[in-house]
Design a protein around this motif. Structure first.
Motif, PDB file in Angstrom:
ATOM      1  N   VAL A   1     -50.193 -14.372 -18.023  1.00 51.19           N
ATOM      2  CA  VAL A   1     -50.403 -15.821 -18.019  1.00 51.19           C
ATOM      3  C   VAL A   1     -50.193 -16.370 -16.608  1.00 51.19           C
ATOM      4  CG1 VAL A   1     -49.439 -18.028 -18.794  1.00 51.19           C
ATOM      5  CG2 VAL A   1     -49.909 -16.221 -20.453  1.00 51.19           C
ATOM      6  N   ARG A   2     -49.157 -15.901 -15.945  1.00 49.24           N
ATOM      7  CA  ARG A   2     -48.925 -16.346 -14.571  1.00 49.24           C
ATOM      8  C   ARG A   2     -50.078 -15.976 -13.667  1.00 49.24           C
ATOM      9  NH1 ARG A   2     -42.503 -14.672 -13.846  1.00 49.24           N
ATOM     10  NH2 ARG A   2     -41.630 -16.560 -14.795  1.00 49.24           N
ATOM     11  N   TRP A   3     -50.548 -14.742 -13.780  1.00 48.77           N
ATOM     12  CA  TRP A   3     -51.701 -14.346 -12.972  1.00 48.77           C
ATOM     13  C   TRP A   3     -52.911 -15.224 -13.279  1.00 48.77           C
ATOM     14  CZ3 TRP A   3     -50.964  -8.416 -14.090  1.00 48.77           C
ATOM     15  CH2 TRP A   3     -49.929  -7.924 -13.281  1.00 48.77           C
ATOM     16  N   GLY A   4     -53.075 -15.566 -14.552  1.00 49.07           N
ATOM     17  CA  GLY A   4     -54.213 -16.375 -14.958  1.00 49.07           C
ATOM     18  C   GLY A   4     -54.126 -17.826 -14.524  1.00 49.07           C
ATOM     19  N   THR A   5     -52.929 -18.274 -14.131  1.00 49.93           N
ATOM     20  CA  THR A   5     -52.758 -19.645 -13.645  1.00 49.93           C
ATOM     21  C   THR A   5     -52.444 -19.679 -12.155  1.00 49.93           C
ATOM     22  OG1 THR A   5     -50.435 -19.569 -14.377  1.00 49.93           O
ATOM     23  CG2 THR A   5     -52.034 -20.551 -15.891  1.00 49.93           C
ATOM     24  N   GLY A   6     -52.721 -18.570 -11.457  1.00 50.51           N
ATOM     25  CA  GLY A   6     -52.616 -18.548 -10.008  1.00 50.51           C
ATOM     26  C   GLY A   6     -51.262 -18.211  -9.439  1.00 50.51           C
ATOM     27  N   GLU A   7     -50.313 -17.768 -10.274  1.00 52.13           N
ATOM     28  CA  GLU A   7     -48.983 -17.420  -9.782  1.00 52.13           C
ATOM     29  C   GLU A   7     -48.893 -15.896  -9.620  1.00 52.13           C
ATOM     30  OE1 GLU A   7     -46.092 -19.029 -12.430  1.00 52.13           O
ATOM     31  OE2 GLU A   7     -46.602 -21.114 -11.984  1.00 52.13           O
ATOM     32  N   PHE A   8     -49.093 -15.424  -8.400  1.00 51.26           N
ATOM     33  CA  PHE A   8     -49.176 -13.981  -8.157  1.00 51.26           C
ATOM     34  C   PHE A   8     -47.939 -13.404  -7.469  1.00 51.26           C
ATOM     35  CE2 PHE A   8     -53.626 -15.377  -8.328  1.00 51.26           C
ATOM     36  CZ  PHE A   8     -54.129 -14.490  -9.264  1.00 51.26           C
ATOM     37  N   GLN A   9     -47.073 -14.263  -6.930  1.00 50.19           N
ATOM     38  CA  GLN A   9     -45.999 -13.754  -6.086  1.00 50.19           C
ATOM     39  C   GLN A   9     -44.639 -13.711  -6.785  1.00 50.19           C
ATOM     40  OE1 GLN A   9     -46.701 -12.360  -3.175  1.00 50.19           O
ATOM     41  NE2 GLN A   9     -48.840 -12.873  -3.579  1.00 50.19           N
ATOM     42  N   LEU A  10     -44.561 -14.164  -8.026  1.00 46.40           N
ATOM     43  CA  LEU A  10     -43.286 -14.139  -8.737  1.00 46.40           C
ATOM     44  C   LEU A  10     -42.950 -12.719  -9.180  1.00 46.40           C
ATOM     45  CD1 LEU A  10     -43.585 -17.353 -10.962  1.00 46.40           C
ATOM     46  CD2 LEU A  10     -42.288 -17.076  -8.834  1.00 46.40           C
ATOM     47  N   ALA A  11     -41.665 -12.438  -9.273  1.00 42.47           N
ATOM     48  CA  ALA A  11     -41.224 -11.127  -9.749  1.00 42.47           C
ATOM     49  C   ALA A  11     -41.620 -10.945 -11.212  1.00 42.47           C
ATOM     50  CB  ALA A  11     -39.708 -11.009  -9.611  1.00 42.47           C
ATOM     51  N   PRO A  12     -41.860  -9.710 -11.648  1.00 44.06           N
ATOM     52  CA  PRO A  12     -42.174  -9.478 -13.059  1.00 44.06           C
ATOM     53  C   PRO A  12     -41.072 -10.058 -13.943  1.00 44.06           C
ATOM     54  CG  PRO A  12     -42.543  -7.486 -11.785  1.00 44.06           C
ATOM     55  CD  PRO A  12     -41.864  -8.452 -10.868  1.00 44.06           C
ATOM     56  N   PRO A  13     -41.432 -10.780 -14.997  1.00 48.79           N
ATOM     57  CA  PRO A  13     -40.422 -11.400 -15.857  1.00 48.79           C
ATOM     58  C   PRO A  13     -39.558 -10.343 -16.553  1.00 48.79           C
ATOM     59  CG  PRO A  13     -42.629 -12.226 -16.358  1.00 48.79           C
ATOM     60  CD  PRO A  13     -42.793 -11.059 -15.460  1.00 48.79           C
ATOM     61  N   THR A  14     -38.318 -10.698 -16.808  1.00 45.53           N
ATOM     62  CA  THR A  14     -37.443  -9.852 -17.615  1.00 45.53           C
ATOM     63  C   THR A  14     -37.652 -10.167 -19.087  1.00 45.53           C
ATOM     64  OG1 THR A  14     -35.655 -11.460 -17.609  1.00 45.53           O
ATOM     65  CG2 THR A  14     -35.719  -9.876 -15.772  1.00 45.53           C
ATOM     66  N   LEU A  15     -37.088  -9.342 -19.956  1.00 44.27           N
ATOM     67  CA  LEU A  15     -37.163  -9.614 -21.386  1.00 44.27           C
ATOM     68  C   LEU A  15     -36.531 -10.959 -21.715  1.00 44.27           C
ATOM     69  CD1 LEU A  15     -36.334  -6.125 -22.944  1.00 44.27           C
ATOM     70  CD2 LEU A  15     -38.392  -7.486 -23.404  1.00 44.27           C
ATOM     71  N   GLU A  16     -35.375 -11.235 -21.126  1.00 46.65           N
ATOM     72  CA  GLU A  16     -34.672 -12.486 -21.411  1.00 46.65           C
ATOM     73  C   GLU A  16     -35.476 -13.688 -20.919  1.00 46.65           C
ATOM     74  OE1 GLU A  16     -33.411  -9.823 -19.892  1.00 46.65           O
ATOM     75  OE2 GLU A  16     -32.169  -9.063 -21.550  1.00 46.65           O
ATOM     76  N   GLU A  17     -36.063 -13.562 -19.735  1.00 46.98           N
ATOM     77  CA  GLU A  17     -36.862 -14.643 -19.177  1.00 46.98           C
ATOM     78  C   GLU A  17     -38.082 -14.926 -20.045  1.00 46.98           C
ATOM     79  OE1 GLU A  17     -39.132 -15.717 -14.949  1.00 46.98           O
ATOM     80  OE2 GLU A  17     -38.117 -13.792 -15.225  1.00 46.98           O
ATOM     81  N   ALA A  18     -38.726 -13.871 -20.502  1.00 42.98           N
ATOM     82  CA  ALA A  18     -39.918 -14.051 -21.340  1.00 42.98           C
ATOM     83  C   ALA A  18     -39.556 -14.671 -22.686  1.00 42.98           C
ATOM     84  CB  ALA A  18     -40.609 -12.708 -21.552  1.00 42.98           C
ATOM     85  N   LYS A  19     -38.442 -14.255 -23.254  1.00 42.92           N
ATOM     86  CA  LYS A  19     -38.026 -14.793 -24.550  1.00 42.92           C
ATOM     87  C   LYS A  19     -37.704 -16.276 -24.456  1.00 42.92           C
ATOM     88  CE  LYS A  19     -34.799 -14.057 -28.366  1.00 42.92           C
ATOM     89  NZ  LYS A  19     -33.625 -13.277 -28.855  1.00 42.92           N
ATOM     90  N   ALA A  20     -37.109 -16.692 -23.337  1.00 39.74           N
ATOM     91  CA  ALA A  20     -36.694 -18.084 -23.173  1.00 39.74           C
ATOM     92  C   ALA A  20     -37.822 -18.990 -22.674  1.00 39.74           C
ATOM     93  CB  ALA A  20     -35.516 -18.143 -22.198  1.00 39.74           C
TER      94      ALA A  20
END
Length: 346
Positions: free
Chosen positions: A255-274
């Motif tokens: 989703v981030r790649w699809g909205t132009g956010e390419f430089q963020l670190a890969p999300p963690t499980l906790e980050e994705a859940k929240a």
């Protein structure tokens, strides 16, 4: 026409060497080493590394170097590139490198070839060292050169005819074209090469392109019969609920790649859940569903067999994207068991 039996479906792995959860470069590459050895023991058919450049969290910049290491620490599994982005390279140097790999590991080396740079324009300039090389489309000529170096079949009047990429003329890997559109399919079918379609990039085109490849395949000295593979993101677990949870980081990253956010670190499980998806992000998330096969191993098995049947392939290449090493291994173990893989079945 070949009748592909779902029971004979082979599984392979595509590795981007992604740095998850703040891992070091060393740990990420050690994870790849451990995974290729696991895949070798489980009976996966091939293990390929991608070529990506100027990425903050992916170590897979040199699939030939990574492939040399992977082949040296494994025994049976085929090793290759998914792919070598040919516009970034000299065809002669690619032929030299893969001839050496084939000599070191006879019958185990694959050369997957891509037409894109695998990076942004500025990095492509840094790789190719001239603006003319970046702006000129000469892939057909590059591919012809590469194949001629391997086959030692330049025309008599060609200036490269007397160049020898390897003293042994038989050191030729299995050669595949990569594709996510019509172009890769045409090169593969016209030149008699294998074909791997990236369904995780263009899911709606996967079935028609892979079927068209078989229908238009021209036999060659490289491959007398068509060999086609469908590549897709696969996340399998004991239950659907667990798989959906484990797939959270991969879905959020796409989703981030699809909205132009390419430089963020890969999300963690906790980050994705929240994470709370915005309406725009939810739209992108729904559009991305075709890139993934997610669920219990029973559910995933059925979907993969159906995909393989529709696309007329006898092999699925899995891009996993699980952030935790133990769940990544477990997913591949479950799939190996479901598809009755074993090293002797390759």
């Amino acid at each position: 026409m070949v009748n592909h039996q779902a029971k004979d479906l082979k599984l392979s792995i595509l590795d981007l060497a992604t740095m998850y959860n703040g891992e070091s470069a060393w740990q990420t590459l050690q994870n790849s080493t451990d995974l290729v050895q696991l895949a070798d023991r489980l009976g996966y058919t091939r293990y390929w590394f991608a070529e990506h450049h100027n990425t903050k969290y992916q170590m897979s910049t040199s699939p030939d170097l990574l492939g040399a290491h992977a082949a040296a620490v494994s025994n049976n599994i085929r090793i290759g590139s998914g792919g070598i982005m040919l516009p970034n390279h000299s065809p002669l140097k690619v032929a030299e490198n893969f001839s050496i790999l084939e000599a070191l590991h006879p019958g185990r080396i694959d050369l997957g070839i891509g037409r894109a740079p695998g990076t942004d324009g500025l990095t492509a300039l840094a790789l190719r060292r001239s603006r003319e090389a970046v702006t000129t489309y000469d892939f057909p000529e590059q591919l012809d050169e590469l194949l001629s170096f391997f086959s030692h079949a330049f025309p008599n009047d060609h200036p490269f005819k007397e160049i020898t990429p390897s003293p042994d003329k038989h050191l030729i890997p299995d050669i595949y074209m990569l594709g996510s559109s019509n172009g890769g399919m045409q090169f593969a079918s016209q030149h008699g090469l294998g074909f791997v379609f990236a369904a995780h990039i263009s899911p709606q085109l996967a079935v028609p392109m892979l079927r068209a490849y078989r229908e238009n395949f021209t036999p060659s000295s490289y491959m007398p019969e068509p060999k086609s593979v469908l590549s897709i993101i696969v996340i399998a677990a004991e239950t659907d609920e667990e798989a959906e949870y484990l797939a959270g980081p991969a879905e959020l990253q796409w989703v981030r790649w699809g909205t132009g956010e390419f430089q963020l670190a890969p999300p963690t499980l906790e980050e994705a859940k929240a994470h709370e998806y915005t309406p725009q992000e939810e739209d992108v998330r729904r559009e991305n569903k075709g890139r993934f096969v997610i669920g219990s191993v029973e559910k995933v098995e059925k979907q993969l067999r159906k995909l393989a049947e529709d696309a007329m392939v006898d092999e699925i290449m899995i891009l996993n994207m699980l952030t935790e090493k133990h769940t990544r291994h477990r997913s591949y173990e479950l799939l190996a068991d479901a598809f009755n893989l074993s090293p002797s079945n390759q």
